[in-house]
Scaffold this motif. Structure first.
Motif, PDB file in Angstrom:
ATOM      1  N   PRO A  85       0.860  -1.138  -0.112  1.00  0.00           N
ATOM      2  CA  PRO A  85       0.177   0.050   0.083  1.00  0.00           C
ATOM      3  C   PRO A  85       0.704   1.370  -0.350  1.00  0.00           C
ATOM      4  O   PRO A  85      -0.076   2.287  -0.150  1.00  0.00           O
ATOM      5  N   LYS A  86       2.026   0.873   0.493  1.00  0.00           N
ATOM      6  CA  LYS A  86       2.536   2.387   0.088  1.00  0.00           C
ATOM      7  C   LYS A  86       3.229   3.056  -0.756  1.00  0.00           C
ATOM      8  O   LYS A  86       3.550   3.920  -1.010  1.00  0.00           O
ATOM      9  N   LEU A  87       3.422   1.560  -2.025  1.00  0.00           N
ATOM     10  CA  LEU A  87       3.784   2.420  -3.649  1.00  0.00           C
ATOM     11  C   LEU A  87       2.492   2.140  -4.255  1.00  0.00           C
ATOM     12  O   LEU A  87       1.637   1.445  -4.974  1.00  0.00           O
ATOM     13  N   ASP A 114      -5.414  -2.662 -13.321  1.00  0.00           N
ATOM     14  CA  ASP A 114      -3.889  -2.473 -12.004  1.00  0.00           C
ATOM     15  C   ASP A 114      -3.676  -1.762 -12.468  1.00  0.00           C
ATOM     16  O   ASP A 114      -3.015  -1.502 -13.670  1.00  0.00           O
ATOM     17  N   ARG A 115      -2.344  -0.524 -11.456  1.00  0.00           N
ATOM     18  CA  ARG A 115      -1.280  -0.569 -11.206  1.00  0.00           C
ATOM     19  C   ARG A 115      -0.256  -0.570 -11.840  1.00  0.00           C
ATOM     20  O   ARG A 115       0.037  -2.489 -11.258  1.00  0.00           O
ATOM     21  N   ILE A 116       0.547  -0.602 -12.285  1.00  0.00           N
ATOM     22  CA  ILE A 116       1.488  -1.039 -12.863  1.00  0.00           C
ATOM     23  C   ILE A 116       2.768   0.134 -11.690  1.00  0.00           C
ATOM     24  O   ILE A 116       3.020   0.917 -11.140  1.00  0.00           O
ATOM     25  N   VAL A 117       3.251  -1.807 -10.800  1.00  0.00           N
ATOM     26  CA  VAL A 117       4.053  -1.336  -9.969  1.00  0.00           C
ATOM     27  C   VAL A 117       5.822  -1.969 -10.344  1.00  0.00           C
ATOM     28  O   VAL A 117       6.803  -1.595 -10.143  1.00  0.00           O
ATOM     29  N   VAL A 118       5.255  -3.268 -10.745  1.00  0.00           N
ATOM     30  CA  VAL A 118       6.950  -3.903 -10.862  1.00  0.00           C
ATOM     31  C   VAL A 118       6.085  -5.317 -11.883  1.00  0.00           C
ATOM     32  O   VAL A 118       5.112  -5.405 -12.692  1.00  0.00           O
ATOM     33  N   ASP A 141      10.729   3.891   0.560  1.00  0.00           N
ATOM     34  CA  ASP A 141       9.660   2.839   1.235  1.00  0.00           C
ATOM     35  C   ASP A 141      10.203   1.295   0.056  1.00  0.00           C
ATOM     36  O   ASP A 141      10.071   0.294   0.807  1.00  0.00           O
ATOM     37  N   LEU A 142      10.600   1.289  -0.815  1.00  0.00           N
ATOM     38  CA  LEU A 142      10.767  -0.195  -1.543  1.00  0.00           C
ATOM     39  C   LEU A 142      12.336  -0.872  -1.371  1.00  0.00           C
ATOM     40  O   LEU A 142      12.328  -1.566  -1.312  1.00  0.00           O
ATOM     41  N   GLU A 143      13.357   0.622  -1.156  1.00  0.00           N
ATOM     42  CA  GLU A 143      14.789  -0.451  -0.440  1.00  0.00           C
ATOM     43  C   GLU A 143      13.738  -1.178   0.805  1.00  0.00           C
ATOM     44  O   GLU A 143      14.388  -2.232   1.261  1.00  0.00           O
TER      45      GLU A 143
END
Length: 217
Positions: free
Chosen positions: A5-7, A17-21, A40-42
């Motif tokens: 939920p942070k990204l 759907d959103r694109i994240v990875v 947050d990703l780290e």
């Protein structure tokens, strides 16, 4: 990463759907919005590495800023996405405008000349053909070498982002120089050599015709 939920990632009109990875083999591409925090990703990656025993290659991390030119320049200068983010490690490479990075075999970047992406491949082709010419192969072997080196090294990138005409011309010149070992006069034209064997040629790779076929497939 996808469920975090942070990204926020990218929201594309028409996609639910959103694109994240995006993952392919051992390559991973992460999409962060201007409001996301790289820190947050780290944290997510560190937890994953601890749980899996894997190691994250920080030295191979490359960041390509997208958006307005002002935003891209600010990201490069401040080494962070926004004021709430922490500055990125010095080992992380940030691609400036005009400097492409490689992703899934293709070269992408901001304000990048398409020909620039081909320069490393041209250099590799020239070095490989020069090494093979030291063996003084027969004309038929040269045909196979051209197919293997020139055809093999250019096919994927041509399919991914096309081949500029000036690169096509440069590669054709390298093929001609390889076939005739740098001679100033050519006993047989490339057009003749490119013909099928039954028509008096040797079926030498015709880079222009090959590119046309790739474009329509």
């Amino acid at each position: 990463i996808q469920n975090s939920p942070k990204l926020s990632g990218f929201h594309i009109p028409g996609l639910t759907d959103r694109i994240v990875v995006n993952m392919y083999a051992d390559d991973t591409t992460i999409y962060l919005s201007s409001k996301d925090r790289y820190s947050d990703l780290e944290d997510i990656l560190k937890n994953w590495c601890m749980a899996s025993g894997a190691r994250f290659n920080l030295e191979k991390t490359e960041i390509l800023p997208i958006g307005t030119k002002l935003h891209r320049e600010r990201v490069v200068l401040q080494r962070r996405l926004n004021d709430l983010d922490e500055p990125w490690h010095n080992m992380v490479n940030i691609a400036k405008d005009g400097s492409p990075i490689r992703t899934l075999g293709a070269w992408v970047g901001n304000e990048v000349e398409q020909a620039t992406s081909w320069e490393p491949i041209l250099t590799k082709i020239e070095k490989n053909l020069a090494r093979w010419n030291q063996c003084h192969p027969s004309l038929d072997y040269k045909r196979l070498i051209v197919q293997m080196i020139v055809g093999g090294m250019t096919q994927f990138l041509t399919k991914a982002q096309g081949m500029p005409k000036q690169i096509e011309t440069a590669i054709t010149k390298k093929i001609r120089a390889f076939i005739w070992e740098g001679r100033s006069t050519f006993p047989i034209s490339l057009a003749r050599l490119e013909r099928p064997i039954e028509e008096g040629g040797i079926s030498l790779l015709n880079i222009s015709a090959r590119n046309d076929v790739i474009e329509i497939t």
